[in-house]
Motif scaffolding. Structure first.
Motif, PDB file in Angstrom:
ATOM      1  N   ASN A   1       0.836  -1.208   0.000  1.00 29.10           N
ATOM      2  CA  ASN A   1       0.000   0.000   0.000  1.00 29.10           C
ATOM      3  C   ASN A   1       0.872   1.260   0.000  1.00 29.10           C
ATOM      4  O   ASN A   1       0.449   2.312   0.453  1.00 29.10           O
ATOM      5  CB  ASN A   1      -0.916  -0.041   1.240  1.00 29.10           C
ATOM      6  CG  ASN A   1      -2.035   0.973   1.198  1.00 29.10           C
ATOM      7  OD1 ASN A   1      -2.372   1.504   0.134  1.00 29.10           O
ATOM      8  ND2 ASN A   1      -2.618   1.258   2.358  1.00 29.10           N
TER       9      ASN A   1
ATOM     10  N   HIS B   1      -3.250  -3.448   8.510  1.00 33.29           N
ATOM     11  CA  HIS B   1      -4.711  -3.564   8.560  1.00 33.29           C
ATOM     12  C   HIS B   1      -5.265  -4.458   7.458  1.00 33.29           C
ATOM     13  O   HIS B   1      -6.466  -4.747   7.438  1.00 33.29           O
ATOM     14  CB  HIS B   1      -5.391  -2.191   8.555  1.00 33.29           C
ATOM     15  CG  HIS B   1      -6.578  -2.164   9.460  1.00 33.29           C
ATOM     16  ND1 HIS B   1      -7.153  -1.018   9.929  1.00 33.29           N
ATOM     17  CD2 HIS B   1      -7.299  -3.187   9.995  1.00 33.29           C
ATOM     18  CE1 HIS B   1      -8.182  -1.335  10.696  1.00 33.29           C
ATOM     19  NE2 HIS B   1      -8.288  -2.649  10.753  1.00 33.29           N
TER      20      HIS B   1
ATOM     21  N   HIS C   1      -8.779   5.939   8.563  1.00 31.20           N
ATOM     22  CA  HIS C   1      -8.996   5.584   7.144  1.00 31.20           C
ATOM     23  C   HIS C   1     -10.082   4.520   7.036  1.00 31.20           C
ATOM     24  O   HIS C   1     -10.246   3.705   7.948  1.00 31.20           O
ATOM     25  CB  HIS C   1      -7.702   5.044   6.541  1.00 31.20           C
ATOM     26  CG  HIS C   1      -6.505   5.904   6.852  1.00 31.20           C
ATOM     27  ND1 HIS C   1      -5.673   5.644   7.919  1.00 31.20           N
ATOM     28  CD2 HIS C   1      -6.036   7.022   6.252  1.00 31.20           C
ATOM     29  CE1 HIS C   1      -4.727   6.568   7.968  1.00 31.20           C
ATOM     30  NE2 HIS C   1      -4.917   7.424   6.979  1.00 31.20           N
TER      31      HIS C   1
ATOM     32  N   ASP D   1     -10.132   2.041   4.756  1.00 32.68           N
ATOM     33  CA  ASP D   1      -9.609   0.763   4.230  1.00 32.68           C
ATOM     34  C   ASP D   1     -10.673   0.048   3.398  1.00 32.68           C
ATOM     35  O   ASP D   1     -10.772  -1.187   3.376  1.00 32.68           O
ATOM     36  CB  ASP D   1      -9.060  -0.128   5.355  1.00 32.68           C
ATOM     37  CG  ASP D   1      -7.811   0.485   5.972  1.00 32.68           C
ATOM     38  OD1 ASP D   1      -7.253   1.441   5.381  1.00 32.68           O
ATOM     39  OD2 ASP D   1      -7.400   0.034   7.043  1.00 32.68           O
TER      40      ASP D   1
ATOM     41  N   ARG E   1     -10.927   0.736   0.084  1.00 35.17           N
ATOM     42  CA  ARG E   1     -10.486   1.208  -1.228  1.00 35.17           C
ATOM     43  C   ARG E   1     -10.695   0.153  -2.309  1.00 35.17           C
ATOM     44  O   ARG E   1     -11.100  -0.962  -2.036  1.00 35.17           O
ATOM     45  CB  ARG E   1      -9.029   1.665  -1.122  1.00 35.17           C
ATOM     46  CG  ARG E   1      -8.943   2.877  -0.214  1.00 35.17           C
ATOM     47  CD  ARG E   1      -7.639   3.618  -0.232  1.00 35.17           C
ATOM     48  NE  ARG E   1      -6.731   3.242  -1.254  1.00 35.17           N
ATOM     49  CZ  ARG E   1      -5.442   2.961  -1.033  1.00 35.17           C
ATOM     50  NH1 ARG E   1      -4.957   3.024   0.192  1.00 35.17           N
ATOM     51  NH2 ARG E   1      -4.653   2.635  -2.016  1.00 35.17           N
TER      52      ARG E   1
ATOM     53  N   GLY F   1      -4.960  -1.198   2.551  1.00 37.28           N
ATOM     54  CA  GLY F   1      -6.026  -0.201   2.383  1.00 37.28           C
ATOM     55  C   GLY F   1      -7.324  -0.767   1.831  1.00 37.28           C
ATOM     56  O   GLY F   1      -8.254  -0.011   1.524  1.00 37.28           O
TER      57      GLY F   1
ATOM     58  N   ASP G   1      -7.189   0.561  14.515  1.00 38.37           N
ATOM     59  CA  ASP G   1      -5.974   0.975  13.804  1.00 38.37           C
ATOM     60  C   ASP G   1      -5.287   2.044  14.654  1.00 38.37           C
ATOM     61  O   ASP G   1      -5.860   3.113  14.912  1.00 38.37           O
ATOM     62  CB  ASP G   1      -6.346   1.533  12.420  1.00 38.37           C
ATOM     63  CG  ASP G   1      -5.122   1.712  11.540  1.00 38.37           C
ATOM     64  OD1 ASP G   1      -4.074   2.145  12.078  1.00 38.37           O
ATOM     65  OD2 ASP G   1      -5.207   1.449  10.336  1.00 38.37           O
TER      66      ASP G   1
ATOM     67  N   ASP H   1      -3.175   4.079  13.990  1.00 34.33           N
ATOM     68  CA  ASP H   1      -2.881   5.366  13.347  1.00 34.33           C
ATOM     69  C   ASP H   1      -3.991   6.392  13.593  1.00 34.33           C
ATOM     70  O   ASP H   1      -3.924   7.520  13.113  1.00 34.33           O
ATOM     71  CB  ASP H   1      -2.522   5.212  11.861  1.00 34.33           C
ATOM     72  CG  ASP H   1      -3.689   4.853  10.948  1.00 34.33           C
ATOM     73  OD1 ASP H   1      -4.846   5.016  11.349  1.00 34.33           O
ATOM     74  OD2 ASP H   1      -3.416   4.402   9.817  1.00 34.33           O
TER      75      ASP H   1
ATOM     76  N   SER I   1       2.639   3.442  10.125  1.00 41.94           N
ATOM     77  CA  SER I   1       2.918   3.822   8.742  1.00 41.94           C
ATOM     78  C   SER I   1       2.314   5.192   8.412  1.00 41.94           C
ATOM     79  O   SER I   1       2.969   6.063   7.858  1.00 41.94           O
ATOM     80  CB  SER I   1       2.352   2.757   7.804  1.00 41.94           C
ATOM     81  OG  SER I   1       2.401   3.209   6.488  1.00 41.94           O
ATOM     82  N   ALA I   2       1.056   5.377   8.769  1.00 44.78           N
ATOM     83  CA  ALA I   2       0.373   6.640   8.469  1.00 44.78           C
ATOM     84  C   ALA I   2       0.199   7.454   9.756  1.00 44.78           C
ATOM     85  O   ALA I   2      -0.884   7.963  10.055  1.00 44.78           O
ATOM     86  CB  ALA I   2      -0.986   6.361   7.828  1.00 44.78           C
TER      87      ALA I   2
ATOM     88  N   GLU J   1      -1.380  -1.981  12.960  1.00 43.49           N
ATOM     89  CA  GLU J   1      -0.654  -0.848  12.374  1.00 43.49           C
ATOM     90  C   GLU J   1       0.329  -0.157  13.318  1.00 43.49           C
ATOM     91  O   GLU J   1       1.072   0.722  12.895  1.00 43.49           O
ATOM     92  CB  GLU J   1      -1.612   0.191  11.739  1.00 43.49           C
ATOM     93  CG  GLU J   1      -2.419  -0.345  10.564  1.00 43.49           C
ATOM     94  CD  GLU J   1      -1.718  -0.281   9.196  1.00 43.49           C
ATOM     95  OE1 GLU J   1      -0.756   0.489   9.033  1.00 43.49           O
ATOM     96  OE2 GLU J   1      -2.158  -1.026   8.298  1.00 43.49           O
TER      97      GLU J   1
HETATM   98  N1  NIG Z   1      -4.352   0.740   6.750  1.00 47.65           N
HETATM   99  C1  NIG Z   1      -4.114   1.884   6.374  1.00 47.65           C
HETATM  100  N2  NIG Z   1      -4.617   2.354   5.242  1.00 47.65           N
HETATM  101  C2  NIG Z   1      -4.540   3.701   4.810  1.00 47.65           C
HETATM  102  C3  NIG Z   1      -3.129   4.204   4.763  1.00 47.65           C
HETATM  103  C4  NIG Z   1      -3.060   5.641   4.476  1.00 47.65           C
HETATM  104  C5  NIG Z   1      -1.671   6.172   4.260  1.00 47.65           C
HETATM  105  O1  NIG Z   1      -0.728   5.377   4.109  1.00 47.65           O
HETATM  106  O2  NIG Z   1      -1.541   7.391   4.228  1.00 47.65           O
HETATM  107  C6  NIG Z   1      -5.189   3.813   3.447  1.00 47.65           C
HETATM  108  O3  NIG Z   1      -4.936   2.948   2.622  1.00 47.65           O
HETATM  109  O4  NIG Z   1      -5.941   4.747   3.237  1.00 47.65           O
END
Ligand code: NIG
Length: 345
Positions: A63, A155, A181, A183, A185, A193, A270, A272, A280-281, A312
């Protein structure tokens, strides 16, 4: 459970700091005895909660994220082993099952470049492989009547948790996600994501609620998709709750529970969503640790709460001196979940 790397009583002894006059979780938690099949052990052990680690960050890499989530399991188990066993929460109610063995997969991704289209597709294929192992183990734990507490990992593992729960229950299940987020997508190959969108598309996820979505980090296309599926997918934004204060935190938790409680549901967290927690985010704006703890305590109380997934968190991305803090945070969340079930609603 071939992909399970059991946590032994020696592993547990190594991470437990004994102190006279005190009893730590590490002295009371159960481990699978050597030469005993994990399934038979789970079946015979009275403890309700099963700790499982997924030390991977392949979904995060796929991702375009920053690797590091693989390091959460180790720091988490060290913290959990040193929680005091007392009248408020008992270590003996937990089985430390172990971790999913992702060593080979983690080695394989060391030199992969997510900006290269072929490498990215390899990363996604490896995520699919881990999905199968996660869903298989989660399904087995739930079929035995136990409650998994899963410590990720990225995630992306929401998919395996939801699929495993749905297979064990024989029907699609719901999920509540405390996250910045969605997730949710597009289905472009598996990564961190799109765990929920894949689970939804494949019929394992029935109703989904995202709690605390950050308006700045949710695309128009995801918002449009969610709008079209309002009967099954809903959200409340962090900004509307905590910045503009148009909504009330407690009332919105109640509304979210009303939405998902009709079926078994998973609680997805999560890290984040919490400011200054290495991930990560990583963010500097978000819910407090206390709000997160109240959230787990609130949803964990319901009889349909089937598992907890904390993901995460990436201690390796944080300050070296204080990387135990993510472990400590996870320890609080795990015990809040266990304590919640004693006041069932
Ligand atoms: N699990 C995290 N997913 C987020 C990460 C967002 C980012 O890296 O900025 C996502 O894909 O939207």
């Amino acid at each position: 459970m071939e992909k399970l790397l059991p946590f032994t009583k020696y592993d547990l002894a190594k991470v437990t700091n004994h102190r006279s006059g005190e009893i730590k979780f590490g002295e009371k938690m159960h481990t699978v005895p050597k030469d005993i099949d994990p399934i038979s052990f789970l079946n015979s052990c009275e403890a309700q909660y099963v700790l499982l680690g997924i030390p991977e960050d392949i979904g995060v890499r796929a991702n375009f994220g920053r690797p590091g989530a693989a390091s959460a399991w180790n720091v988490a188990i060290q913290s959990i082993a040193n929680i005091q066993h007392n009248r408020f929460c008992k270590g003996s109610n937990l089985i430390v099952l172990g971790q999913i063995n992702v060593e080979d997969e983690m080695k394989e991704v060391e030199h992969l470049d997510f900006t290269d289209i072929d490498d990215r597709s390899k990363l996604s294929k490896l995520v699919e492989k881990i999905d199968k192992d996660v869903s298989h183990i989660i399904c087995s734990i739930i079929q035995l009547g136990k409650t998994p507490i899963v410590i990720g990992g990225g995630h992306n593992n929401s998919y395996g948790n939801i699929k495993g729960t749905a297979l064990a229950k024989g029907k699609p299940v719901n999920a509540i996600n405390f996250d910045a987020h969605s997730d949710f997508r597009i289905l472009e190959g598996r990564h961190s994501g799109n765990g929920f969108s894949y689970a939804y598309e494949e019929g394992f996820l029935k109703k989904y609620f995202v709690f605390g979505l950050h308006e700045n980090y949710t695309s128009k296309s995801v918002l449009d998709i969610i709008k079209k599926t309002d009967d099954r997918v809903r959200y409340i934004t962090y900004d509307s709750l905590k910045i503009r204060k148009e909504k009330d935190f407690n009332l919105e938790m109640f509304n979210a529970l009303e939405f998902i409680k009709s079926d078994y549901f998973g609680i997805e967290i999560d890290l984040d969503a919490i400011p200054n927690i290495a991930s990560s985010a990583m963010t500097i704006s978000g819910f407090s640790v206390e709000e997160l703890r109240q959230f787990i305590s609130f949803f964990g109380r319901h009889r349909n709460a089937t598992y907890l997934h904390i993901c995460e968190g990436a201690p390796d991305l944080g300050e070296k001196k204080n990387n135990h803090l993510i472990g400590k945070l996870i320890g609080y969340l795990v015990t809040d979940f266990i304590k919640a079930s004693t006041v069932e609603i």
